[in-house]
Design a protein around this motif. Structure first.
Motif, short mmCIF file in Angstrom:
data_model
loop_
_atom_site.label_atom_id
_atom_site.label_comp_id
_atom_site.label_asym_id
_atom_site.label_seq_id
_atom_site.Cartn_x
_atom_site.Cartn_y
_atom_site.Cartn_z
N UNK A 1 68.24 55.50 16.69
CA UNK A 1 68.69 55.07 15.36
C UNK A 1 69.46 56.20 14.67
N UNK A 2 69.01 57.42 14.86
CA UNK A 2 69.73 58.58 14.29
C UNK A 2 71.09 58.74 14.96
N UNK A 3 71.14 58.56 16.26
CA UNK A 3 72.41 58.64 16.97
C UNK A 3 73.37 57.57 16.46
N UNK A 4 72.85 56.36 16.27
CA UNK A 4 73.67 55.26 15.75
C UNK A 4 74.20 55.62 14.35
N UNK B 1 80.75 56.82 21.01
CA UNK B 1 80.07 56.76 22.31
C UNK B 1 78.84 57.68 22.33
N UNK B 2 77.80 57.17 22.97
CA UNK B 2 76.58 57.93 23.21
C UNK B 2 76.42 58.06 24.71
N UNK B 3 76.30 59.28 25.19
CA UNK B 3 76.05 59.53 26.60
C UNK B 3 74.61 59.98 26.74
N UNK B 4 73.87 59.25 27.56
CA UNK B 4 72.47 59.58 27.83
C UNK B 4 72.35 59.87 29.32
N UNK B 5 71.94 61.07 29.64
CA UNK B 5 71.67 61.45 31.02
C UNK B 5 70.23 61.95 31.05
N UNK C 1 68.99 49.23 19.73
CA UNK C 1 69.41 50.24 18.75
C UNK C 1 70.87 50.09 18.35
N UNK C 2 71.53 49.04 18.85
CA UNK C 2 72.90 48.77 18.44
C UNK C 2 73.97 49.29 19.39
N UNK C 3 73.60 49.56 20.63
CA UNK C 3 74.56 50.09 21.61
C UNK C 3 74.83 49.08 22.71
N UNK C 4 76.06 49.09 23.18
CA UNK C 4 76.46 48.29 24.33
C UNK C 4 76.75 49.24 25.48
N UNK C 5 76.09 49.03 26.60
CA UNK C 5 76.27 49.92 27.75
C UNK C 5 77.61 49.60 28.40
N UNK D 1 77.23 54.50 26.38
CA UNK D 1 77.06 53.33 25.52
C UNK D 1 77.94 53.47 24.28
N UNK D 2 78.49 52.35 23.85
CA UNK D 2 79.34 52.30 22.66
C UNK D 2 78.54 51.71 21.51
N UNK D 3 78.70 52.32 20.36
CA UNK D 3 78.07 51.77 19.15
C UNK D 3 78.76 50.45 18.81
N UNK D 4 77.97 49.38 18.76
CA UNK D 4 78.52 48.07 18.45
C UNK D 4 78.87 47.98 16.96
N UNK D 5 79.94 47.32 16.66
CA UNK D 5 80.34 47.11 15.27
C UNK D 5 79.38 46.19 14.55
N UNK D 6 78.88 45.17 15.27
CA UNK D 6 78.09 44.12 14.65
C UNK D 6 76.61 44.43 14.59
N UNK D 7 76.20 45.61 15.06
CA UNK D 7 74.78 45.94 15.08
C UNK D 7 74.27 46.19 13.67
#
Length: 163
Positions: free
Chosen positions: A52-55, A63-67, A106-110, A156-162
């Protein structure tokens, strides 16, 4: 961002770093085009709070990169003989489907996923070769061995509609 002063000080040699908790990022809303969460989400007690903080911090469609490490199977890391501590990344690892759901909720699209487990297996083999025994793997993984874990990359991309 690193929450440990020693690690933050060491990382400053590679660029700007601030000492902070990833549950409360010290940035304004819509601040960043991208964030990298490298082997740290598994350390979060409440992963949805970190996401949620990342969003919040990411700009629209940022973009959020999670490894991170993930669990390939159900394992009891608190069992007898386990060397895994509650704050280890292995203890906080979740399964791939759980990670996908956390990101989506959390509002992200992979946009991209890659399984890096073969590289983790290669590392395990190198450790065994270097130390001459699989005991080091048992110590690191709480007697479960590396077969219980994998390594994955999500973009993952932050979705606009989230929400």
């Amino acid at each position: 961002v690193d929450r440990y002063p020693d690690f933050a000080a060491e990382a400053k040699a590679f660029g700007p770093v601030c000492e902070a908790d990833f549950n409360r990022l010290p940035f304004e809303d819509n601040f960043a085009d991208g964030l990298l969460c490298e082997c740290s989400l598994s350390l979060a007690e409440i992963k949805s709070q970190v996401l949620a903080e990342c969003y919040r911090v990411l700009k629209a469609e940022g973009r959020l990169i999670v490894s991170d490490i993930f669990r390939m199977q159900k394992v009891d890391l608190a069992g007898p003989g386990s060397a895994v501590r509650s704050y280890d990344c292995l203890a906080g690892a979740v399964g791939l489907e759980t990670m996908r759901k956390l990101l989506s909720d959390s509002g992200f699209e992979i946009e991209h996923y890659r399984d890096h487990s073969p590289a983790l297996k290669e590392l395990a083999a190198r450790l065994v070769w270097h130390f001459g025994s699989a005991d080091v793997l048992k110590e690191l993984t709480g007697n479960e061995g590396c077969g219980a874990f994998g390594d994955a990359l999500f973009i993952a991309r932050r979705r606009k509609d989230a929400p």
